[in-house]
Each structure stands twice: as C-alpha cells, then as structure tokens.
Design a protein around this motif. Structure first.
Motif, PDB file in Angstrom:
ATOM      1  N   LEU A 128     -15.572  44.532   6.797  1.00  0.00           N
ATOM      2  CA  LEU A 128     -14.941  43.688   7.809  1.00  0.00           C
ATOM      3  C   LEU A 128     -15.740  42.387   7.845  1.00  0.00           C
ATOM      4  O   LEU A 128     -16.889  42.367   8.294  1.00  0.00           O
ATOM      5  N   GLN A 129     -15.141  41.299   7.360  1.00  0.00           N
ATOM      6  CA  GLN A 129     -15.837  40.016   7.281  1.00  0.00           C
ATOM      7  C   GLN A 129     -15.952  39.345   8.649  1.00  0.00           C
ATOM      8  O   GLN A 129     -17.022  38.911   9.039  1.00  0.00           O
ATOM      9  N   VAL A 130     -14.824  39.268   9.358  1.00  0.00           N
ATOM     10  CA  VAL A 130     -14.820  38.591  10.652  1.00  0.00           C
ATOM     11  C   VAL A 130     -13.529  38.951  11.376  1.00  0.00           C
ATOM     12  O   VAL A 130     -12.552  39.356  10.747  1.00  0.00           O
ATOM     13  N   ALA A 131     -13.544  38.828  12.687  1.00  0.00           N
ATOM     14  CA  ALA A 131     -12.353  39.104  13.495  1.00  0.00           C
ATOM     15  C   ALA A 131     -12.280  38.109  14.638  1.00  0.00           C
ATOM     16  O   ALA A 131     -13.299  37.575  15.083  1.00  0.00           O
ATOM     17  N   THR A 132     -11.070  37.874  15.095  1.00  0.00           N
ATOM     18  CA  THR A 132     -10.894  36.998  16.248  1.00  0.00           C
ATOM     19  C   THR A 132     -11.371  37.719  17.507  1.00  0.00           C
ATOM     20  O   THR A 132     -11.479  38.936  17.527  1.00  0.00           O
ATOM     21  N   ARG A 133     -11.641  36.957  18.562  1.00  0.00           N
ATOM     22  CA  ARG A 133     -12.140  37.543  19.801  1.00  0.00           C
ATOM     23  C   ARG A 133     -11.027  37.956  20.740  1.00  0.00           C
ATOM     24  O   ARG A 133     -11.241  38.722  21.656  1.00  0.00           O
ATOM     25  N   HIS A 134      -9.830  37.439  20.555  1.00  0.00           N
ATOM     26  CA  HIS A 134      -8.744  37.702  21.494  1.00  0.00           C
ATOM     27  C   HIS A 134      -7.937  38.926  21.098  1.00  0.00           C
ATOM     28  O   HIS A 134      -7.858  39.281  19.926  1.00  0.00           O
ATOM     29  N   GLN A 135      -7.322  39.560  22.095  1.00  0.00           N
ATOM     30  CA  GLN A 135      -6.532  40.768  21.884  1.00  0.00           C
ATOM     31  C   GLN A 135      -5.069  40.429  21.656  1.00  0.00           C
ATOM     32  O   GLN A 135      -4.561  39.571  22.354  1.00  0.00           O
ATOM     33  N   PRO A 136      -4.371  41.103  20.765  1.00  0.00           N
ATOM     34  CA  PRO A 136      -4.974  41.950  19.739  1.00  0.00           C
ATOM     35  C   PRO A 136      -5.657  41.075  18.698  1.00  0.00           C
ATOM     36  O   PRO A 136      -5.177  39.986  18.382  1.00  0.00           O
ATOM     37  N   ALA A 137      -6.758  41.550  18.183  1.00  0.00           N
ATOM     38  CA  ALA A 137      -7.564  40.774  17.243  1.00  0.00           C
ATOM     39  C   ALA A 137      -6.929  40.763  15.858  1.00  0.00           C
ATOM     40  O   ALA A 137      -6.267  41.705  15.457  1.00  0.00           O
ATOM     41  N   ALA A 138      -7.138  39.680  15.145  1.00  0.00           N
ATOM     42  CA  ALA A 138      -6.811  39.620  13.721  1.00  0.00           C
ATOM     43  C   ALA A 138      -8.122  39.887  12.995  1.00  0.00           C
ATOM     44  O   ALA A 138      -9.178  39.376  13.380  1.00  0.00           O
ATOM     45  N   GLU A 139      -8.070  40.719  11.966  1.00  0.00           N
ATOM     46  CA  GLU A 139      -9.272  41.109  11.225  1.00  0.00           C
ATOM     47  C   GLU A 139      -9.156  40.649   9.781  1.00  0.00           C
ATOM     48  O   GLU A 139      -8.102  40.809   9.164  1.00  0.00           O
ATOM     49  N   LEU A 140     -10.238  40.090   9.240  1.00  0.00           N
ATOM     50  CA  LEU A 140     -10.284  39.668   7.840  1.00  0.00           C
ATOM     51  C   LEU A 140     -11.214  40.617   7.085  1.00  0.00           C
ATOM     52  O   LEU A 140     -12.398  40.725   7.412  1.00  0.00           O
ATOM     53  N   TRP A 141     -10.652  41.331   6.102  1.00  0.00           N
ATOM     54  CA  TRP A 141     -11.380  42.333   5.334  1.00  0.00           C
ATOM     55  C   TRP A 141     -11.490  41.925   3.874  1.00  0.00           C
ATOM     56  O   TRP A 141     -10.594  41.277   3.332  1.00  0.00           O
ATOM     57  N   GLU A 142     -12.568  42.368   3.235  1.00  0.00           N
ATOM     58  CA  GLU A 142     -12.735  42.224   1.789  1.00  0.00           C
ATOM     59  C   GLU A 142     -12.823  43.628   1.201  1.00  0.00           C
ATOM     60  O   GLU A 142     -13.605  44.450   1.671  1.00  0.00           O
TER      61      GLU A 142
END
Length: 195
Positions: A107-121
C-alpha cells in the motif's frame, strides 16, 4: 492470504502500526476485545495478536476489523498527518501481502477522507494468483500494468488479460482474482475506491 501468523507478508512496522491503531480505536469506542470479536466474527485470540502486532491478518480480516469501526482498510494503516502534502520515501510503503511464490503487494498511499482511495503496487509472479472477497456494492478498482501480463477474473465473466501499458477497471463488489498465467512477473499499480 490464508496464513494468519507472522511469516512472510506485511512488514513488522506495518503490523505494529495496524495493531496500535486497532487498539486505539477499540479503546476509544469503549469496546472490550470480546465485543470487537463479536462485531467482526473473528476470535478474541486473533484480535489480541493483531493488537500486539504478532499476527499476519489477511486483507479480508483487516477489512472486517475496519468495517466494525465504520471505516476502511486504508484508514487503519495510513499516515494520518494532516499536512497538505505527504511524501513517502522510496521503499517506505507498507508491505501488506506476499506469497510463497515471491509475489507481493504494498500500500503506497491512501487519501484521508472516507471512503479512502488507495494506491497499491503489486508484483505477481508467473503462475501465482490472488483471490479476493467482494467489496461493498459499487466498489471499483483501477489497474495499470507496468510489465508482464495481468489476468483479471471476476465472478460471472470470462477472464481478461491486460498487457504492459494497458489499463482496466474492475467492479470489485463480487468475487474476483488477479492471476499471472505468463512467463514473467506481472507488475502493476492498483487504485481501490470502496463505495
């Protein structure tokens, strides 16, 4: 990821951060470990091990815990600093999943707001696969394949292969899987948007 004890998979730092956040949220909600176990359908022993950073919970298990708190996977694991820009150094991503074949996801990074968007490698080795449980209705995932070929399987449809340079959108609110039927590792980025 069937193994629920520490072996390969998430980094020790990720497991400790997850455990601390689960404990913080449980205590903040005034819940006992048993009450959280009842809400998640998990055992008290598993939750205790998670809180101590001594379990390697599956992504499904972490999702169950997150949903019991009315949140999502990313909020239990992300950096909560409110800075307008948060930069993570190369190699600082949370290693969350790995297989005995050498495949891994971070999990590289995610947004702080709900629902979060997650960026994965992800890197999926030849012959390996990841089987996922359905996400909430309306959830989607986006893919961009960097190298190799990624095969996406969604319940009720034919498998679709995405080659390097290609992208795809997948409805993740039903059973789905990622597979590598090729001869070289499939490297891809994945964005998760839960509904």
């Amino acid at each position: 990821m069937a193994d629920e004890t520490v072996s390969s998979g998430p980094t020790a730092e990720f497991l400790m951060r997850l455990g601390e956040e689960v404990r913080r949220r449980r205590k903040g909600a005034g819940l006992t470990v048993q009450q959280l176990a009842d809400a998640t359908g998990l055992s008290r022993r598993m939750l205790t091990l998670v809180e101590q950073g001594q379990a390697n919970p599956s992504l499904v298990t972490v999702d169950k815990i997150a949903r019991a708190f009315g949140t999502d996977f990313a909020s239990l694991t992300r950096d909560s600093r409110p800075d307008p820009i948060v930069v993570h150094a190369p190699g600082a991503a949370a290693g969350v999943w790995s297989s005995t074949a050498g495949s891994h996801a971070a999990l590289q990074v995610a947004t702080r707001h709900q629902p979060a968007a997650e960026l994965w490698e992800w890197t999926l080795q030849p012959g390996d696969r990841y089987d996922a449980q359905p996400d909430p209705a309306g959830s989607e995932e986006l893919f961009y394949v960097i190298d190799g070929t990624l095969t996406l399987e969604v319940e009720g449809t034919r498998p679709v292969s995405v080659r390097a340079g290609g992208s795809a959108r997948l409805a993740s609110d039903r059973r789905y899987a990622y597979a590598n039927t090729g001869r070289k590792p499939a490297r891809f980025v994945r964005v998760v948007q839960l509904a």
